[in-house]
Structure formats: structure tokens, C-alpha cells
Design an enzyme around this catalytic site. Structure first.
Site, PDB file in Angstrom:
ATOM      1  N   HIS A  15       0.781  -1.398   0.263  1.00 30.35           N
ATOM      2  CA  HIS A  15      -0.081  -0.137   0.033  1.00 30.35           C
ATOM      3  C   HIS A  15       0.929   1.404  -0.096  1.00 30.35           C
ATOM      4  O   HIS A  15       0.333   2.300  -0.448  1.00 30.35           O
ATOM      5  CB  HIS A  15      -0.855   0.002   1.041  1.00 30.35           C
ATOM      6  CG  HIS A  15      -0.445   0.264   2.559  1.00 30.35           C
ATOM      7  ND1 HIS A  15       0.074  -0.837   3.459  1.00 30.35           N
ATOM      8  CD2 HIS A  15      -0.019   1.408   3.211  1.00 30.35           C
ATOM      9  CE1 HIS A  15       0.401  -0.252   4.534  1.00 30.35           C
ATOM     10  NE2 HIS A  15       0.400   1.045   4.261  1.00 30.35           N
ATOM     11  N   ASP A  27       0.250  -7.595   1.341  1.00 34.42           N
ATOM     12  CA  ASP A  27       0.601  -6.260   1.714  1.00 34.42           C
ATOM     13  C   ASP A  27       2.031  -6.235   1.595  1.00 34.42           C
ATOM     14  O   ASP A  27       2.639  -5.396   2.451  1.00 34.42           O
ATOM     15  CB  ASP A  27      -0.088  -5.714   2.743  1.00 34.42           C
ATOM     16  CG  ASP A  27       0.056  -4.300   2.702  1.00 34.42           C
ATOM     17  OD1 ASP A  27       0.314  -3.428   1.634  1.00 34.42           O
ATOM     18  OD2 ASP A  27      -0.107  -3.582   3.876  1.00 34.42           O
ATOM     19  N   SER A  34       4.649   2.446   7.606  1.00 36.40           N
ATOM     20  CA  SER A  34       4.347   1.222   7.062  1.00 36.40           C
ATOM     21  C   SER A  34       5.484   0.770   6.459  1.00 36.40           C
ATOM     22  O   SER A  34       6.337   1.518   5.378  1.00 36.40           O
ATOM     23  CB  SER A  34       3.228   1.653   6.291  1.00 36.40           C
ATOM     24  OG  SER A  34       1.864   1.681   7.070  1.00 36.40           O
TER      25      SER A  34
END
Length: 313
Positions: A137, A178, A256
């Protein structure tokens, strides 16, 4: 108890009259008894003085020991960060909004009126060949770009501590987990890959540390513990990522893709998500990382074969 016992035994040293025979030898017996009594009194006095003078040393000794232990723990965390942070990278997603006068890629990546920062994230150096692991992402816009206007710029440090930046190309991604792999040109630079651990023997309560770039603040360290294991979190394609690690180490926007490490500096997960209170954007302190064992099974495939067809959008 010892001091009282000595003092209570003193009266028994004083002779008592029992018979004439005992009184005939009383002077010498009295002298011996008196000498013994004096020795006992002196011994008791010295013992009490020594005990009283020694007792106050206990609190200060314990306090010093606790301070030394605290400093050792602090130094350990400092060393942990210094040793691991060179393997963590800062990722910027850029969009070209105006055609530059120069056709070179470097000028297209300059952050000026020609480009716009779409988002930021973290990643870590996988190997010495320039492969970088991050969350899907973080680079989703680059992965799904059809206009040719999306770019990805990576800021990193080489093994000698020199900072530099490169444009990164995406070579594989898997939304189901992810995860994504980027590649940068490392000509003239030697990289320091992370040390991979295992998530197989992680225990709830053990210390863990997150390194990344929350809200664009580079090289940020947060600390916490493993709060839970075997969690399920949603992936970008709507499926569930199983076996996620829950931690209270702060993970915010920009963290992230960065590594979650243990006390030895080994990567045990990829920081990927945090629950926020609906409508506030405030972190709840419930954060998640993809277990490194899942990453180790996925990344080599992405490097060799690219994106699995079943996981393409």
C-alpha cells in the site's frame, strides 16, 4: 537477634556464692569473669557500631545497582538503533504534474514545481543488490500507474554512513500479503541489509522496536512489547492476512513497510497497520506487523518471478 543474645548472656558471667570452697577461689574467678564480661561488652559494642554503620550502605548500593542496570539497558537500545537504522529507508511517492525541461530521470525526481509528493513510507534493505522490501500500500500508486507519471524516490544510507537517494523501480508486489519489492541502482555504494530473524518463536511480552519515518520524520524509533499473536488483519485486496503480530510499539502513517525488530536487532515483522478511532485519526495503540516468516516465503518469489498473476489488480 544476635545482638540481644550477646547482651542477655552477660549476667551469667557474674559468680554467685554457693559454698565456702567456691568463695576461697572467688578473687581469681571474679577477675576472670570480669575480664570475660568486659570482652563481651566490648564485642557487643563493636558489633552494634559496625551493624549501625553498615546498614545505611544497603539503600545506596541498591540504588547504584539499579542505576547501572538502567544505563546498561539504555545503552543497549541506543546501540540497537545505531546498528539497525542504516538498513531502513525512507520512501517518497511522487507524481509528475508538469513536464520538465530536461528529460533526465534525476530532474524529474527533483521535488519542485514539476512534482508532487503523494505519500511517504518506510522500507528496509533486503540484500546487497539493492532490493528493498516495503508494504504494497506504500507503493500502490506506482504499481497500478498507467499514466507514466508516478515515481518512487528512496532515501538510504550506505555501509559507510553516506546518505544518498535513488529512483526505485517496482519489480514485484503481492497485495494479498501487502508486500512489495523495489530495486535501486547501487553503483558506487555498498548497502547494509537487515538481519532477518524468525517469527516462529515470538512470545507475548517480549520487547520489540519499530524503526521508520512516521509523518515524514526520518529515523524514528518507538519501543514496546509484543501484545498478541495470530491476529488477522485485512489486506489491500480485501483478503485476510493471518498470523499478524500485535504490538503497542507506536506505528503511525509513514511507518508502514519499516521493520519490527527484537532485542537482538533481528527483523521479526514488517510494520503495516494501526487501528484508529473512527472519525479522529488518532491511533488506538493497537498496531500490527506482518510476520517475517511470511515475508521470507514471499519476497524471494517476487524478486525472481515478479507479481503473481492471481494477485494483480
Amino acid at each position: 537477634m544476635v545482638v540481644l543474645g550477646c547482651l542477655q548472656s552477660i549476667p551469667s558471667l557474674i559468680p554467685t556464692k554457693e559454698s565456702p570452697s567456691s568463695s576461697s577461689s572467688s578473687p581469681s574467678s571474679w577477675s576472670r569473669s570480669l575480664g570475660t564480661r568486659r570482652e563481651a561488652i566490648v564485642f557487643g559494642t563493636c558489633f552494634v557500631s559496625s551493624f549501625l554503620s553498615f546498614t545505611p550502605a544497603f539503600p545506596s548500593a541498591i540504588a547504584q545497582q539499579e542505576q547501572d542496570q538502567f544505563q546498561q539497558d539504555e545503552e543497549r537500545v541506543v546501540h540497537l538503533f545505531q546498528d539497525t537504522s542504516p538498513s531502513v529507508v525512507f520512501i517518497k511517492d511522487l507524481e509528475i504534474v508538469k513536464s520538465p525541461t530536461s528529460s533526465s530521470n534525476e530532474s524529474m525526481l527533483n521535488e519542485n514545481e514539476n512534482t508532487k509528493v503523494e505519500g511517504t513510507g518506510s522500507g528496509f534493505i533486503w540484500d546487497k543488490f539493492g532490493h528493498i522490501v516495503t508494504n504494497y500500500h506504500v507503493v500502490a500508486k506506482l504499481a497500478t500507474d498507467t499514466s507514466g507519471l508516478q515515481r518512487c524516490k528512496v532515501y538510504l544510507v550506505d555501509a559507510k554512513g553516506n546518505s544518498f537517494s535513488r529512483e526505485a523501480k517496482i519489480i514485484g508486489y503481492d497485495p494479498a500479503y501487502d508486500l512489495a519489492v523495489l530495486k535501486v541502482d547501487i553503483e558506487g555504494n555498498e548497502l547494509k541489509p537487515v538481519v532477518l530473524g524468525t517469527s516462529r518463536d515470538i512470545r507475548v511480552g517480549q520487547s520489540c522496536f519499530a524503526i521508520g519515518n512516521p509523518y515524514g520524520y526520518e529515523n524514528t524509533l518507538t519501543t514496546g512489547v509484543v501484545s498478541g499473536l495470530g491476529r488477522e488483519i485485512p489486506s489491500p485486496n480485501g483478503k485476510a492476512i493471518r498470523g499478524a503480530i500485535q504490538t503497542d510499539a507506536a506505528i503511525n502513517s509513514g511507518n508502514s513497510g519499516g521493520p519490527l525488530i527484537n532485542s537482538y536487532g533481528h527483523v521479526i515483522g514488517v510494520n503495516t497497520a494501526t487501528f484508529t478511532r473512527k472519525g479522529t485519526g488518532v491511533s488506538s495503540g493497537v498496531n500490527f506487523a506482518i510476520p517475517i516468516d511470511t515475508v521470507v516465503r514471499t519476497v524471494p518469489y517476487l524478486i525472481v518471478y515478479g507479481t503473481p498473476y492471481s494477485n494483480r489488480y
